[in-house]
Design a protein around this motif. Structure first.
Motif: not given
Length: 82
Positions: A31-37, A43-61
């Motif tokens: 459940r925690s994994i699902c919540e964190e996903m 976060a990827m969506g919020r940071w879509k205009d900052v590709p490097a930041r979005a990529a960090e969240y994509e890696e986490i995802f």
């Protein structure tokens, strides 16, 4: 909110619906994994205009997605053995 998250997971992975529901309700780690996903995806969506930041969240995802699949596979193996 939890029910909405569970519904989204099942919509994305209908072939695993039963296993997702079972793990989500009974396994706090899963459940925690699902919540964190969910958080990482938002976060990827919020940071879509900052590709490097979005990529960090994509890696986490992506890492969390691997854990998600591993939990389902691990549980599925036990179900097949039992």
């Amino acid at each position: 909110m939890m029910d909405a998250l569970l519904e989204r997971l099942i919509e994305r992975h209908p072939e695993e619906a039963e296993q997702i529901a079972l793990q989500f309700r009974n396994n706090p780690v899963f459940r925690s994994i699902c919540e964190e996903m969910e958080i990482a995806e938002q976060a990827m969506g919020r940071w879509k205009d900052v590709p490097a930041r979005a990529a960090e969240y994509e890696e986490i995802f992506n890492g969390l997605s691997s854990e998600f699949r591993a939990c389902l596979a691990h549980r599925g193996q036990h179900a097949q053995k039992g």
